[in-house]
Scaffold this active site. Structure first.
Site, PDB file in Angstrom:
ATOM      1  N   HIS A  63       0.822  -1.213   0.000  1.00  0.00           N
ATOM      2  CA  HIS A  63       0.000   0.000   0.000  1.00  0.00           C
ATOM      3  C   HIS A  63       0.855   1.261   0.000  1.00  0.00           C
ATOM      4  O   HIS A  63       1.902   1.327   0.652  1.00  0.00           O
ATOM      5  CB  HIS A  63      -1.007  -0.004   1.153  1.00  0.00           C
ATOM      6  CG  HIS A  63      -0.442   0.077   2.536  1.00  0.00           C
ATOM      7  ND1 HIS A  63      -0.213   1.278   3.185  1.00  0.00           N
ATOM      8  CD2 HIS A  63      -0.100  -0.893   3.420  1.00  0.00           C
ATOM      9  CE1 HIS A  63       0.245   1.046   4.400  1.00  0.00           C
ATOM     10  NE2 HIS A  63       0.332  -0.261   4.572  1.00  0.00           N
ATOM     11  N   ASP A 171       6.028   1.930   6.968  1.00  0.00           N
ATOM     12  CA  ASP A 171       4.788   1.190   6.708  1.00  0.00           C
ATOM     13  C   ASP A 171       3.946   2.038   5.755  1.00  0.00           C
ATOM     14  O   ASP A 171       3.341   3.016   6.180  1.00  0.00           O
ATOM     15  CB  ASP A 171       4.067   0.950   8.033  1.00  0.00           C
ATOM     16  CG  ASP A 171       2.673   0.370   7.871  1.00  0.00           C
ATOM     17  OD1 ASP A 171       2.406  -0.238   6.824  1.00  0.00           O
ATOM     18  OD2 ASP A 171       1.848   0.560   8.782  1.00  0.00           O
ATOM     19  N   GLU A 199      -5.166   1.773   2.662  1.00  0.00           N
ATOM     20  CA  GLU A 199      -5.051   0.607   3.533  1.00  0.00           C
ATOM     21  C   GLU A 199      -5.223   0.992   4.992  1.00  0.00           C
ATOM     22  O   GLU A 199      -5.870   0.276   5.767  1.00  0.00           O
ATOM     23  CB  GLU A 199      -3.682  -0.058   3.319  1.00  0.00           C
ATOM     24  CG  GLU A 199      -3.525  -1.429   4.004  1.00  0.00           C
ATOM     25  CD  GLU A 199      -2.958  -1.347   5.416  1.00  0.00           C
ATOM     26  OE1 GLU A 199      -2.882  -2.394   6.093  1.00  0.00           O
ATOM     27  OE2 GLU A 199      -2.605  -0.242   5.883  1.00  0.00           O
ATOM     28  N   GLU A 200      -4.659   2.132   5.368  1.00  0.00           N
ATOM     29  CA  GLU A 200      -4.677   2.544   6.767  1.00  0.00           C
ATOM     30  C   GLU A 200      -6.062   2.932   7.264  1.00  0.00           C
ATOM     31  O   GLU A 200      -6.278   3.063   8.475  1.00  0.00           O
ATOM     32  CB  GLU A 200      -3.715   3.720   6.979  1.00  0.00           C
ATOM     33  CG  GLU A 200      -2.258   3.434   6.639  1.00  0.00           C
ATOM     34  CD  GLU A 200      -1.592   2.460   7.598  1.00  0.00           C
ATOM     35  OE1 GLU A 200      -2.278   1.951   8.509  1.00  0.00           O
ATOM     36  OE2 GLU A 200      -0.397   2.203   7.434  1.00  0.00           O
ATOM     37  N   HIS A 310       3.722   3.770  12.732  1.00  0.00           N
ATOM     38  CA  HIS A 310       2.693   4.819  12.708  1.00  0.00           C
ATOM     39  C   HIS A 310       3.111   6.033  13.533  1.00  0.00           C
ATOM     40  O   HIS A 310       2.261   6.696  14.136  1.00  0.00           O
ATOM     41  CB  HIS A 310       1.337   4.291  13.195  1.00  0.00           C
ATOM     42  CG  HIS A 310       0.683   3.353  12.237  1.00  0.00           C
ATOM     43  ND1 HIS A 310      -0.621   2.955  12.376  1.00  0.00           N
ATOM     44  CD2 HIS A 310       1.133   2.745  11.113  1.00  0.00           C
ATOM     45  CE1 HIS A 310      -0.948   2.128  11.382  1.00  0.00           C
ATOM     46  NE2 HIS A 310       0.123   1.989  10.601  1.00  0.00           N
TER      47      HIS A 310
END
Length: 340
Positions: A63, A171, A199-200, A310
Protein backbone atom coordinates in the site's frame (compact mmCIF):
# COMPACT_ATOMS: atom_id res chain seq x y z
CA UNK A 1 16.67 -0.84 -2.25
CA UNK A 2 17.43 1.39 0.76
CA UNK A 3 18.02 4.47 -1.39
CA UNK A 4 14.68 3.83 -3.09
CA UNK A 5 13.00 3.40 0.30
CA UNK A 6 14.43 6.73 1.47
CA UNK A 7 13.00 8.51 -1.58
CA UNK A 8 9.59 6.93 -1.05
CA UNK A 9 9.45 7.73 2.68
CA UNK A 10 10.18 11.40 1.96
CA UNK A 11 7.01 11.71 -0.15
CA UNK A 12 3.65 12.75 1.34
CA UNK A 13 0.86 10.23 0.89
CA UNK A 14 -1.80 9.98 3.60
CA UNK A 15 -4.80 7.75 2.94
CA UNK A 16 -6.95 9.33 0.24
CA UNK A 17 -4.17 11.64 -0.95
CA UNK A 18 -1.52 9.30 -2.36
CA UNK A 19 -0.94 11.37 -5.52
CA UNK A 20 2.77 12.15 -5.01
CA UNK A 21 3.62 8.53 -4.22
CA UNK A 22 1.58 7.21 -7.15
CA UNK A 23 3.27 9.61 -9.59
CA UNK A 24 6.72 8.57 -8.37
CA UNK A 25 5.88 4.86 -8.53
CA UNK A 26 4.39 5.16 -12.01
CA UNK A 27 7.50 6.91 -13.30
CA UNK A 28 9.78 4.27 -11.78
CA UNK A 29 7.67 1.34 -13.01
CA UNK A 30 6.96 2.53 -16.57
CA UNK A 31 10.20 1.27 -18.20
CA UNK A 32 9.47 -2.30 -17.10
CA UNK A 33 5.70 -2.47 -17.49
CA UNK A 34 3.77 -4.31 -20.18
CA UNK A 35 0.57 -2.66 -18.94
CA UNK A 36 -0.34 -0.05 -16.32
CA UNK A 37 -3.84 0.52 -14.97
CA UNK A 38 -5.11 3.12 -12.54
CA UNK A 39 -8.61 2.69 -11.14
CA UNK A 40 -11.14 5.21 -9.88
CA UNK A 41 -10.09 4.90 -6.23
CA UNK A 42 -6.40 5.46 -7.08
CA UNK A 43 -4.80 2.01 -7.10
CA UNK A 44 -1.88 1.60 -9.51
CA UNK A 45 -1.66 -1.86 -11.08
CA UNK A 46 1.45 -2.72 -13.09
CA UNK A 47 1.64 -5.90 -15.19
CA UNK A 48 4.84 -7.56 -16.33
CA UNK A 49 4.92 -10.74 -18.36
CA UNK A 50 6.95 -13.59 -16.97
CA UNK A 51 8.38 -16.84 -18.22
CA UNK A 52 5.11 -18.70 -17.62
CA UNK A 53 1.40 -17.83 -17.50
CA UNK A 54 -0.81 -19.06 -14.64
CA UNK A 55 -4.47 -19.99 -14.96
CA UNK A 56 -5.47 -17.07 -12.71
CA UNK A 57 -3.43 -13.91 -12.17
CA UNK A 58 -0.70 -13.61 -9.57
CA UNK A 59 -0.66 -10.40 -7.51
CA UNK A 60 2.08 -8.99 -5.32
CA UNK A 61 0.93 -5.83 -3.56
CA UNK A 62 1.87 -3.10 -1.11
CA UNK A 63 0.00 0.00 0.00
CA UNK A 64 1.12 3.51 -0.89
CA UNK A 65 -0.68 5.39 1.87
CA UNK A 66 0.58 6.41 5.29
CA UNK A 67 -1.04 7.66 8.48
CA UNK A 68 -1.49 11.42 8.78
CA UNK A 69 -3.76 14.21 9.97
CA UNK A 70 -6.72 16.09 8.50
CA UNK A 71 -7.92 19.58 9.47
CA UNK A 72 -11.40 19.61 11.05
CA UNK A 73 -11.64 23.10 12.53
CA UNK A 74 -9.76 26.40 12.61
CA UNK A 75 -10.06 28.31 15.89
CA UNK A 76 -10.43 32.06 16.32
CA UNK A 77 -6.79 32.34 17.37
CA UNK A 78 -5.53 30.49 14.27
CA UNK A 79 -4.94 27.01 15.70
CA UNK A 80 -5.95 23.87 13.80
CA UNK A 81 -8.07 21.16 15.37
CA UNK A 82 -7.59 17.88 13.57
CA UNK A 83 -8.30 14.20 13.33
CA UNK A 84 -5.91 11.36 12.60
CA UNK A 85 -6.01 9.59 9.25
CA UNK A 86 -5.39 5.99 10.24
CA UNK A 87 -4.42 4.63 13.63
CA UNK A 88 -2.02 6.90 15.52
CA UNK A 89 -1.18 6.88 19.23
CA UNK A 90 -1.62 10.50 20.41
CA UNK A 91 1.30 10.08 22.83
CA UNK A 92 3.84 9.90 20.00
CA UNK A 93 2.90 13.14 18.22
CA UNK A 94 3.06 15.86 20.89
CA UNK A 95 5.69 18.42 19.91
CA UNK A 96 6.20 16.81 16.49
CA UNK A 97 6.25 18.73 13.23
CA UNK A 98 3.69 18.18 10.48
CA UNK A 99 3.35 19.72 7.07
CA UNK A 100 0.52 20.61 4.75
CA UNK A 101 2.28 21.03 1.42
CA UNK A 102 4.68 23.92 2.05
CA UNK A 103 3.07 24.89 5.38
CA UNK A 104 4.74 23.56 8.53
CA UNK A 105 3.06 23.16 11.89
CA UNK A 106 3.75 21.71 15.33
CA UNK A 107 1.37 19.50 17.29
CA UNK A 108 0.74 20.97 20.74
CA UNK A 109 -1.21 20.29 23.91
CA UNK A 110 -2.14 22.27 27.02
CA UNK A 111 0.92 23.00 29.15
CA UNK A 112 1.47 20.53 31.98
CA UNK A 113 1.16 23.17 34.71
CA UNK A 114 -2.40 23.85 33.53
CA UNK A 115 -3.51 20.21 33.78
CA UNK A 116 -5.22 18.54 36.71
CA UNK A 117 -3.77 15.57 38.57
CA UNK A 118 -6.42 13.36 36.94
CA UNK A 119 -5.50 14.60 33.46
CA UNK A 120 -1.84 13.81 34.03
CA UNK A 121 -2.76 10.17 34.73
CA UNK A 122 -4.58 9.58 31.43
CA UNK A 123 -3.48 9.35 27.82
CA UNK A 124 -4.23 12.56 25.91
CA UNK A 125 -7.21 12.49 23.55
CA UNK A 126 -6.99 13.77 20.00
CA UNK A 127 -9.53 16.50 20.77
CA UNK A 128 -7.09 17.91 23.35
CA UNK A 129 -4.38 18.44 20.73
CA UNK A 130 -3.98 21.22 18.21
CA UNK A 131 -1.62 22.18 15.38
CA UNK A 132 0.18 25.50 15.58
CA UNK A 133 1.05 26.79 12.08
CA UNK A 134 2.17 30.17 13.34
CA UNK A 135 -1.00 32.00 12.39
CA UNK A 136 -2.25 34.81 14.64
CA UNK A 137 -5.92 34.60 13.67
CA UNK A 138 -8.52 32.47 11.93
CA UNK A 139 -8.20 34.59 8.79
CA UNK A 140 -4.42 34.19 8.73
CA UNK A 141 -4.72 30.42 9.19
CA UNK A 142 -7.40 30.12 6.48
CA UNK A 143 -5.01 31.83 4.08
CA UNK A 144 -2.51 29.02 4.71
CA UNK A 145 -4.62 25.85 4.98
CA UNK A 146 -8.25 24.87 4.46
CA UNK A 147 -10.69 22.56 6.19
CA UNK A 148 -10.13 19.03 4.96
CA UNK A 149 -6.44 19.63 4.23
CA UNK A 150 -4.26 16.55 4.64
CA UNK A 151 -1.02 16.69 6.62
CA UNK A 152 1.84 14.27 7.18
CA UNK A 153 4.62 14.06 9.73
CA UNK A 154 7.58 16.27 8.82
CA UNK A 155 10.36 13.80 9.58
CA UNK A 156 13.84 13.50 8.13
CA UNK A 157 14.99 10.17 6.71
CA UNK A 158 18.14 9.10 8.56
CA UNK A 159 20.38 6.04 8.50
CA UNK A 160 21.88 5.41 11.93
CA UNK A 161 23.44 2.85 14.23
CA UNK A 162 24.08 -0.69 13.10
CA UNK A 163 22.23 -0.75 9.79
CA UNK A 164 19.02 0.98 10.89
CA UNK A 165 16.88 3.55 9.10
CA UNK A 166 14.54 6.11 10.70
CA UNK A 167 11.68 7.67 8.72
CA UNK A 168 7.97 8.24 8.60
CA UNK A 169 5.88 5.92 6.43
CA UNK A 170 8.19 2.89 6.42
CA UNK A 171 4.79 1.19 6.71
CA UNK A 172 4.39 0.60 3.83
CA UNK A 173 6.85 2.35 1.56
CA UNK A 174 9.16 -0.57 2.26
CA UNK A 175 6.69 -2.82 0.44
CA UNK A 176 6.47 -0.34 -2.43
CA UNK A 177 10.26 -0.25 -2.70
CA UNK A 178 10.40 -4.05 -2.86
CA UNK A 179 7.75 -4.12 -5.62
CA UNK A 180 9.70 -1.61 -7.68
CA UNK A 181 12.90 -3.63 -7.33
CA UNK A 182 11.06 -6.83 -8.29
CA UNK A 183 9.76 -5.10 -11.41
CA UNK A 184 13.28 -4.50 -12.65
CA UNK A 185 13.78 -8.17 -13.50
CA UNK A 186 11.64 -10.49 -15.61
CA UNK A 187 9.40 -12.38 -13.19
CA UNK A 188 9.29 -16.17 -13.27
CA UNK A 189 5.50 -15.95 -13.77
CA UNK A 190 3.18 -13.30 -15.21
CA UNK A 191 2.62 -10.90 -12.31
CA UNK A 192 0.55 -7.88 -11.39
CA UNK A 193 2.51 -5.56 -9.10
CA UNK A 194 -0.17 -3.56 -7.30
CA UNK A 195 0.27 -0.38 -5.30
CA UNK A 196 -2.92 0.11 -3.30
CA UNK A 197 -4.52 3.09 -1.57
CA UNK A 198 -6.35 3.67 1.71
CA UNK A 199 -5.05 0.61 3.53
CA UNK A 200 -4.68 2.54 6.77
CA UNK A 201 -8.36 3.52 6.76
CA UNK A 202 -9.94 0.14 6.11
CA UNK A 203 -8.09 -1.80 3.38
CA UNK A 204 -10.26 -0.01 0.84
CA UNK A 205 -8.04 0.04 -2.21
CA UNK A 206 -7.29 -3.67 -1.91
CA UNK A 207 -10.98 -4.50 -2.25
CA UNK A 208 -11.41 -2.83 -5.64
CA UNK A 209 -8.02 -4.06 -6.89
CA UNK A 210 -8.79 -7.69 -6.04
CA UNK A 211 -12.25 -7.49 -7.60
CA UNK A 212 -10.81 -6.09 -10.83
CA UNK A 213 -7.94 -8.58 -11.23
CA UNK A 214 -9.55 -11.67 -9.61
CA UNK A 215 -6.17 -13.22 -8.68
CA UNK A 216 -5.57 -16.84 -7.85
CA UNK A 217 -2.66 -16.03 -5.55
CA UNK A 218 -1.70 -12.84 -3.73
CA UNK A 219 1.36 -11.94 -1.70
CA UNK A 220 1.07 -8.85 0.50
CA UNK A 221 4.29 -6.98 1.37
CA UNK A 222 4.08 -4.92 4.55
CA UNK A 223 5.69 -3.29 7.54
CA UNK A 224 4.62 -4.77 10.87
CA UNK A 225 4.88 -3.87 14.54
CA UNK A 226 8.09 -4.80 16.35
CA UNK A 227 8.30 -4.23 20.10
CA UNK A 228 11.81 -5.58 20.71
CA UNK A 229 12.63 -2.85 23.20
CA UNK A 230 14.48 -2.72 26.50
CA UNK A 231 12.83 -4.87 29.16
CA UNK A 232 10.32 -6.38 26.71
CA UNK A 233 10.72 -10.13 26.96
CA UNK A 234 9.64 -13.26 25.12
CA UNK A 235 6.53 -13.09 22.93
CA UNK A 236 5.65 -9.55 23.92
CA UNK A 237 8.27 -8.34 21.43
CA UNK A 238 5.99 -9.66 18.62
CA UNK A 239 8.94 -9.72 16.17
CA UNK A 240 12.49 -8.38 16.17
CA UNK A 241 14.66 -6.12 14.05
CA UNK A 242 17.62 -7.80 12.34
CA UNK A 243 15.93 -11.23 12.64
CA UNK A 244 14.71 -11.38 9.07
CA UNK A 245 11.49 -11.09 7.12
CA UNK A 246 8.28 -11.71 9.07
CA UNK A 247 6.00 -14.45 7.70
CA UNK A 248 2.66 -14.29 9.56
CA UNK A 249 0.28 -17.24 9.66
CA UNK A 250 -2.65 -15.22 11.05
CA UNK A 251 -3.57 -11.68 12.08
CA UNK A 252 -6.69 -9.80 13.09
CA UNK A 253 -8.06 -9.72 9.55
CA UNK A 254 -6.78 -12.89 7.86
CA UNK A 255 -5.97 -16.54 8.37
CA UNK A 256 -3.27 -16.92 5.74
CA UNK A 257 -3.31 -19.88 3.38
CA UNK A 258 -1.44 -22.63 5.23
CA UNK A 259 0.07 -24.17 2.12
CA UNK A 260 1.31 -20.80 0.84
CA UNK A 261 2.75 -19.98 4.26
CA UNK A 262 4.68 -23.25 4.18
CA UNK A 263 5.75 -22.68 0.58
CA UNK A 264 7.13 -19.25 1.42
CA UNK A 265 8.75 -20.43 4.66
CA UNK A 266 10.42 -23.40 2.98
CA UNK A 267 11.56 -21.21 0.07
CA UNK A 268 13.27 -18.89 2.56
CA UNK A 269 14.92 -21.82 4.33
CA UNK A 270 16.29 -23.29 1.08
CA UNK A 271 17.65 -19.90 -0.01
CA UNK A 272 19.06 -19.07 3.43
CA UNK A 273 16.83 -16.00 3.75
CA UNK A 274 16.46 -15.14 7.44
CA UNK A 275 12.83 -15.30 8.55
CA UNK A 276 10.67 -15.14 11.67
CA UNK A 277 7.01 -15.15 12.49
CA UNK A 278 4.90 -13.00 14.82
CA UNK A 279 4.20 -14.01 18.39
CA UNK A 280 1.00 -12.03 18.68
CA UNK A 281 -2.15 -12.20 16.56
CA UNK A 282 -3.26 -8.62 15.93
CA UNK A 283 -3.53 -5.95 13.25
CA UNK A 284 -4.25 -6.65 9.61
CA UNK A 285 -3.08 -6.17 6.03
CA UNK A 286 -4.63 -5.76 2.59
CA UNK A 287 -5.02 -9.55 2.61
CA UNK A 288 -8.05 -9.02 4.85
CA UNK A 289 -9.99 -7.73 1.86
CA UNK A 290 -8.22 -9.63 -0.90
CA UNK A 291 -8.89 -13.14 0.42
CA UNK A 292 -12.66 -12.49 0.51
CA UNK A 293 -12.91 -11.13 -3.03
CA UNK A 294 -15.30 -12.84 -5.45
CA UNK A 295 -14.97 -16.61 -4.93
CA UNK A 296 -11.91 -16.26 -2.68
CA UNK A 297 -8.18 -15.74 -3.13
CA UNK A 298 -5.29 -17.69 -1.64
CA UNK A 299 -3.12 -15.19 0.25
CA UNK A 300 0.13 -15.00 2.16
CA UNK A 301 2.19 -12.13 3.49
CA UNK A 302 5.75 -11.03 4.18
CA UNK A 303 6.69 -8.03 6.28
CA UNK A 304 9.53 -5.98 7.67
CA UNK A 305 9.57 -5.53 11.46
CA UNK A 306 9.21 -1.84 12.33
CA UNK A 307 9.69 -0.20 15.72
CA UNK A 308 7.54 2.83 16.62
CA UNK A 309 5.24 2.12 13.68
CA UNK A 310 2.69 4.82 12.71
CA UNK A 311 4.88 7.49 14.26
CA UNK A 312 7.08 10.28 12.88
CA UNK A 313 10.16 8.15 13.62
CA UNK A 314 9.56 4.57 12.57
CA UNK A 315 12.70 2.41 12.62
CA UNK A 316 13.61 -0.63 10.50
CA UNK A 317 16.75 -2.59 9.68
CA UNK A 318 18.21 -2.51 6.19
CA UNK A 319 18.95 -6.24 6.37
CA UNK A 320 15.27 -7.02 7.03
CA UNK A 321 14.26 -4.87 4.05
CA UNK A 322 16.58 -6.86 1.80
CA UNK A 323 15.18 -10.09 3.26
CA UNK A 324 11.66 -8.93 2.34
CA UNK A 325 12.75 -8.42 -1.27
CA UNK A 326 14.46 -11.81 -1.37
CA UNK A 327 11.39 -13.56 0.09
CA UNK A 328 9.09 -11.97 -2.48
CA UNK A 329 11.39 -13.05 -5.30
CA UNK A 330 11.46 -16.56 -3.83
CA UNK A 331 7.66 -16.68 -3.75
CA UNK A 332 7.43 -15.85 -7.46
CA UNK A 333 10.12 -18.41 -8.26
CA UNK A 334 8.17 -21.10 -6.45
CA UNK A 335 4.96 -20.23 -8.27
CA UNK A 336 6.90 -20.33 -11.53
CA UNK A 337 8.28 -23.76 -10.73
CA UNK A 338 11.88 -22.56 -10.39
CA UNK A 339 14.15 -24.14 -7.78
CA UNK A 340 16.45 -22.27 -5.43
Amino acid sequence: MIELLKQLCALPGPSGCEDAVRAFVRNQAAPYADEIREDAIGNLMVFRRGRSTPVRPVVVCAHMDEVGVIVKQITEDGMLKFGFVGGVDPRVVIGRAVRFGEVTGVIGIKAVHLTTAAERKTMPKTKELYIDIGAGSRAAAEAMVSLGAYGVFDSEVVEFGDGLIKAKAIDDRVGCAALLKLLEREPPVDTWFCFTVQEETGLRGAASMAYALDPGFALVLEGTTAADLAEVTDGKAVCRLRSGVVLPFMDGATIYDAALFELLRDACVRRHIPWQTKTRIAGGTDAGRIHKSRTGVRVCAAAVPVRYIHSPSSVAAAADCEALLAAAQAFLEELGGEDA
